[in-house]
Write an enzyme that holds these catalytic residues in place. Structure first.
Site, mmCIF file in Angstrom:
data_model
loop_
_atom_site.group_PDB
_atom_site.id
_atom_site.type_symbol
_atom_site.label_atom_id
_atom_site.label_comp_id
_atom_site.label_asym_id
_atom_site.label_seq_id
_atom_site.Cartn_x
_atom_site.Cartn_y
_atom_site.Cartn_z
ATOM 1 N N GLY A 157 0.807 -1.211 0.000
ATOM 2 C CA GLY A 157 0.000 0.000 0.000
ATOM 3 C C GLY A 157 0.838 1.257 0.000
ATOM 4 C CB ALA A 210 4.412 7.341 -10.135
ATOM 5 C CG HIS A 218 3.566 0.895 -5.438
ATOM 6 N ND1 HIS A 218 3.741 1.978 -4.609
ATOM 7 C CD2 HIS A 218 4.182 -0.149 -4.835
ATOM 8 C CE1 HIS A 218 4.438 1.610 -3.543
ATOM 9 N NE2 HIS A 218 4.723 0.325 -3.652
#
EC number: 6.3.2.1
Length: 278
Positions: A29, A33, A35
């Protein structure tokens, strides 16, 4: 298509039954950008894209930031929806570890070097949760970032040694215009530290230039670079020139190399690497 949020293993398995092209992008989580680039790679390659968001307690050490790790599910889901993900798997710790996880994956000895030297047990926790996610999702493809180069190497070994029918796709490190590698931990940096943090990538680029111009005294290059950053107030965990295929310390016979570094600005640990050839 609306992003589905699924927290239960049984519900996820039911939803994925019959899907014949599944890509998994495991994350903790606090998405940025970097990911999203991985999600976009997955979208190009599979009919169904699953992103997992799970802050895995097994990979945090006793003095690390598990409790403080940012949890930003609403913002993450908005980004995943925009990137074209189909499902976000958001299990609780109780869902992933209903009892104490006494069975663990023990990675190869390389897991005790580099980042593993400063974070004992870290890669055991990574390999164990990734194996669990692979078993739960049963993806055909899984996408990981090259910024965590050692992690990527260990996961490729996991897939190879356990004969898992999964293609591992490596996403290029995404950077700010300054060269600083995108990381969830960049948010911990104050303005002055963020300005200084650019120096890590610049130092690695200087090492690459030095080696490609003919300097093969790798231990001396590593020591000089560490000393340089230390004099500027960094706390250097390591700077290491390795074979990119074995991750062992580079020899003069190695032509495909990677220089890896981990160092702290204040309390924030930053990692980076550059692959190159000689």
């Amino acid at each position: 298509m609306t992003l589905q949020i699924i927290p239960e293993i049984s519900s996820l398995r039911a939803r994925l039954a019959g899907e014949n092209s599944i890509a998994l992008v495991p994350t903790m989580g606090n998405l940025h950008a970097g990911h999203i680039h991985l999600v976009e790679l997955a979208r190009q390659r599979a009919g169904c894209v699953v992103t997992s968001i799970f802050v895995n307690p097994l990979q945090f050490g006793a003095n690390e930031d598990l409790d403080n790790y940012p949890r930003t599910l609403a913002e993450d889901c908005a980004k995943l929806q925009a990137a074209g993900a189909d499902i976000v798997f958001t299990p609780s710790v109780q869902e992933m570890y209903p009892t104490t996880q006494t069975m663990r994956i023990t990675p190869p000895p390389i897991a005790n070097e580099l980042c593993g030297a400063a974070r004992p047990g870290h890669f055991d926790g990574v390999a164990t949760v990734v194996m669990k996610l692979f078993n739960i999702v049963q993806p055909h493809i899984a996408v990981f970032g090259k910024k965590d180069f050692q992690q990527l190497f260990i996961i490729r070994e996991l897939v190879r040694q356990f004969n898992l029918p999964i293609d591992i796709i490596a996403g290029e490190t995404q950077r700010e215009h300054t060269g600083l590698a995108l990381s969830s931990r960049n948010g911990y940096l104050n303005e002055g530290q963020k300005l200084e943090a650019q120096r890590l990538y610049r130092t690695l680029k200087l090492i690459v230039d030095n080696v490609q111009q003919g300097n093969r005294d790798y231990p001396a290059i590593e020591a000089q670079s560490s000393q340089y950053l230390t004099q500027l107030g960094w706390i250097v965990d390591y700077i290491s020139i390795r074979s990119s295929t074995t991750l062992l310390p580079a020899s003069l016979d190695d032509h495909n190399l990677v220089v890896l570094a981990a160092a702290r600005q204040g309390n924030t640990r930053l990692i980076d690497n550059i692959e190159f050839s000689v």
